[in-house]
Design a protein around this motif. Sequence first.
Motif, PDB file in Angstrom:
ATOM      1  N   THR A  28       0.858  -1.184   0.000  1.00 23.44           N
ATOM      2  CA  THR A  28       0.000   0.000   0.000  1.00 23.44           C
ATOM      3  C   THR A  28       0.892   1.231   0.000  1.00 23.44           C
ATOM      4  OG1 THR A  28      -1.673  -1.239   1.239  1.00 23.44           O
ATOM      5  CG2 THR A  28      -1.916   1.164   1.122  1.00 23.44           C
ATOM      6  N   PHE A  29       1.214   1.694  -1.195  1.00 18.82           N
ATOM      7  CA  PHE A  29       2.213   2.756  -1.395  1.00 18.82           C
ATOM      8  C   PHE A  29       1.908   3.982  -0.545  1.00 18.82           C
ATOM      9  CE2 PHE A  29       5.411   5.062  -3.605  1.00 18.82           C
ATOM     10  CZ  PHE A  29       4.904   6.310  -3.924  1.00 18.82           C
ATOM     11  N   SER A  30       0.645   4.365  -0.480  1.00 24.02           N
ATOM     12  CA  SER A  30       0.275   5.606   0.201  1.00 24.02           C
ATOM     13  C   SER A  30       0.569   5.581   1.692  1.00 24.02           C
ATOM     14  CB  SER A  30      -1.200   5.913  -0.036  1.00 24.02           C
ATOM     15  OG  SER A  30      -2.005   4.865   0.473  1.00 24.02           O
ATOM     16  N   LEU A  50      13.517  12.363   1.597  1.00 23.09           N
ATOM     17  CA  LEU A  50      12.443  11.507   2.085  1.00 23.09           C
ATOM     18  C   LEU A  50      11.130  12.257   2.011  1.00 23.09           C
ATOM     19  CD1 LEU A  50      12.268   9.138   5.094  1.00 23.09           C
ATOM     20  CD2 LEU A  50      10.688  11.076   5.044  1.00 23.09           C
ATOM     21  N   ILE A  51      10.069  11.526   1.687  1.00 19.93           N
ATOM     22  CA  ILE A  51       8.716  12.087   1.741  1.00 19.93           C
ATOM     23  C   ILE A  51       7.868  11.161   2.589  1.00 19.93           C
ATOM     24  CG2 ILE A  51       8.029  10.987  -0.445  1.00 19.93           C
ATOM     25  CD1 ILE A  51       6.217  13.481  -0.913  1.00 19.93           C
ATOM     26  N   ASN A  52       7.183  11.734   3.550  1.00 19.34           N
ATOM     27  CA  ASN A  52       6.320  10.942   4.408  1.00 19.34           C
ATOM     28  C   ASN A  52       5.013  10.607   3.708  1.00 19.34           C
ATOM     29  OD1 ASN A  52       7.706  10.462   6.912  1.00 19.34           O
ATOM     30  ND2 ASN A  52       7.654  12.673   7.257  1.00 19.34           N
ATOM     31  N   SER A  53       4.267   9.693   4.316  1.00 23.38           N
ATOM     32  CA  SER A  53       2.952   9.350   3.804  1.00 23.38           C
ATOM     33  C   SER A  53       2.000  10.521   4.030  1.00 23.38           C
ATOM     34  CB  SER A  53       2.428   8.107   4.519  1.00 23.38           C
ATOM     35  OG  SER A  53       2.175   8.411   5.878  1.00 23.38           O
ATOM     36  N   ASP A  54       0.816  10.418   3.475  1.00 27.26           N
ATOM     37  CA  ASP A  54      -0.163  11.481   3.676  1.00 27.26           C
ATOM     38  C   ASP A  54      -0.523  11.619   5.157  1.00 27.26           C
ATOM     39  OD1 ASP A  54      -2.118  11.120   0.581  1.00 27.26           O
ATOM     40  OD2 ASP A  54      -0.146  11.998   1.020  1.00 27.26           O
ATOM     41  N   SER A  55      -0.497  10.506   5.893  1.00 20.10           N
ATOM     42  CA  SER A  55      -0.777  10.589   7.328  1.00 20.10           C
ATOM     43  C   SER A  55       0.325  11.332   8.055  1.00 20.10           C
ATOM     44  CB  SER A  55      -0.963   9.187   7.918  1.00 20.10           C
ATOM     45  OG  SER A  55       0.218   8.441   7.780  1.00 20.10           O
ATOM     46  N   THR A  60       8.441  16.591   3.745  1.00 24.12           N
ATOM     47  CA  THR A  60       9.657  16.214   3.029  1.00 24.12           C
ATOM     48  C   THR A  60      10.910  16.649   3.779  1.00 24.12           C
ATOM     49  OG1 THR A  60       9.566  18.270   1.747  1.00 24.12           O
ATOM     50  CG2 THR A  60       8.507  16.336   0.787  1.00 24.12           C
ATOM     51  N   MET A  61      11.985  15.945   3.499  1.00 22.05           N
ATOM     52  CA  MET A  61      13.297  16.290   4.050  1.00 22.05           C
ATOM     53  C   MET A  61      14.333  16.116   2.946  1.00 22.05           C
ATOM     54  SD  MET A  61      13.319  14.517   7.827  1.00 22.05           S
ATOM     55  CE  MET A  61      12.727  12.905   7.302  1.00 22.05           C
ATOM     56  N   GLY A 103       6.846   2.123   7.977  1.00 19.12           N
ATOM     57  CA  GLY A 103       5.983   3.145   8.566  1.00 19.12           C
ATOM     58  C   GLY A 103       5.800   4.347   7.664  1.00 19.12           C
ATOM     59  N   GLY A 104       4.899   5.233   8.110  1.00 16.36           N
ATOM     60  CA  GLY A 104       4.536   6.351   7.259  1.00 16.36           C
ATOM     61  C   GLY A 104       5.132   7.691   7.614  1.00 16.36           C
ATOM     62  N   THR A 105       5.687   7.796   8.843  1.00 18.61           N
ATOM     63  CA  THR A 105       6.152   9.105   9.297  1.00 18.61           C
ATOM     64  C   THR A 105       7.535   8.980   9.923  1.00 18.61           C
ATOM     65  OG1 THR A 105       3.852   9.746   9.756  1.00 18.61           O
ATOM     66  CG2 THR A 105       5.603  11.111  10.714  1.00 18.61           C
ATOM     67  N   TRP A 106       8.433   9.763   9.391  1.00 18.47           N
ATOM     68  CA  TRP A 106       9.797   9.820   9.893  1.00 18.47           C
ATOM     69  C   TRP A 106      10.176  11.276  10.168  1.00 18.47           C
ATOM     70  CZ3 TRP A 106      13.449   5.866  10.694  1.00 18.47           C
ATOM     71  CH2 TRP A 106      12.970   4.584  10.410  1.00 18.47           C
ATOM     72  N   TYR A 107      10.954  11.437  11.208  1.00 19.28           N
ATOM     73  CA  TYR A 107      11.422  12.771  11.577  1.00 19.28           C
ATOM     74  C   TYR A 107      12.928  12.893  11.395  1.00 19.28           C
ATOM     75  CZ  TYR A 107       6.741  12.995  13.490  1.00 19.28           C
ATOM     76  OH  TYR A 107       5.378  12.960  13.637  1.00 19.28           O
ATOM     77  N   ARG A 108      13.523  11.871  10.824  1.00 20.21           N
ATOM     78  CA  ARG A 108      14.955  11.864  10.519  1.00 20.21           C
ATOM     79  C   ARG A 108      15.154  10.946   9.331  1.00 20.21           C
ATOM     80  NH1 ARG A 108      16.765   6.887  11.748  1.00 20.21           N
ATOM     81  NH2 ARG A 108      15.732   5.729  13.432  1.00 20.21           N
TER      82      ARG A 108
END
Length: 128
Positions: A28-30, A50-55, A60-61, A103-108
């Motif tokens: 599930t790419f999204s 990097l680009i996070n998921s829509d959630s 972007t970073m 996972g969908g969200t990264w901060y690093r």
Amino acid sequence: EVQLVEFGGGLVQPGESLRLSCAASGFTFSSYAMSWVRQAPGKGLEWVSLINSDSGSASTMYADSVKGRFTISRDNAKNTLYLQMNSLKPEDTAVYYCAKAPGGTWYRAPDWAEYDNWGQGTQVTVSS
């Protein structure tokens, strides 16, 4: 089976632009954060973006070396990741890989071992 297929690489002159694409399938790419990582000749892996998921707000970073010149984006309807590269420099010459993060969200930027899957890479050569 997860598959990541990059395309769009090639030979360009300094100052020109190129857009890379990564077609994703088998998951599930999204729902997942995605990255671009590159490897220059004779050098180690370098995280690019990097680009996070829509959630994760699709935030972007960017690595400092590409900030202001490269733009990462995603089209979840097409299961495709993009990297728009402008003002290319010879030092951008590398094999560019897309990678799926857990996972969908990264901060690093994830460490190399943290990525779930990698594409086969596409060659970008910047030379006059």
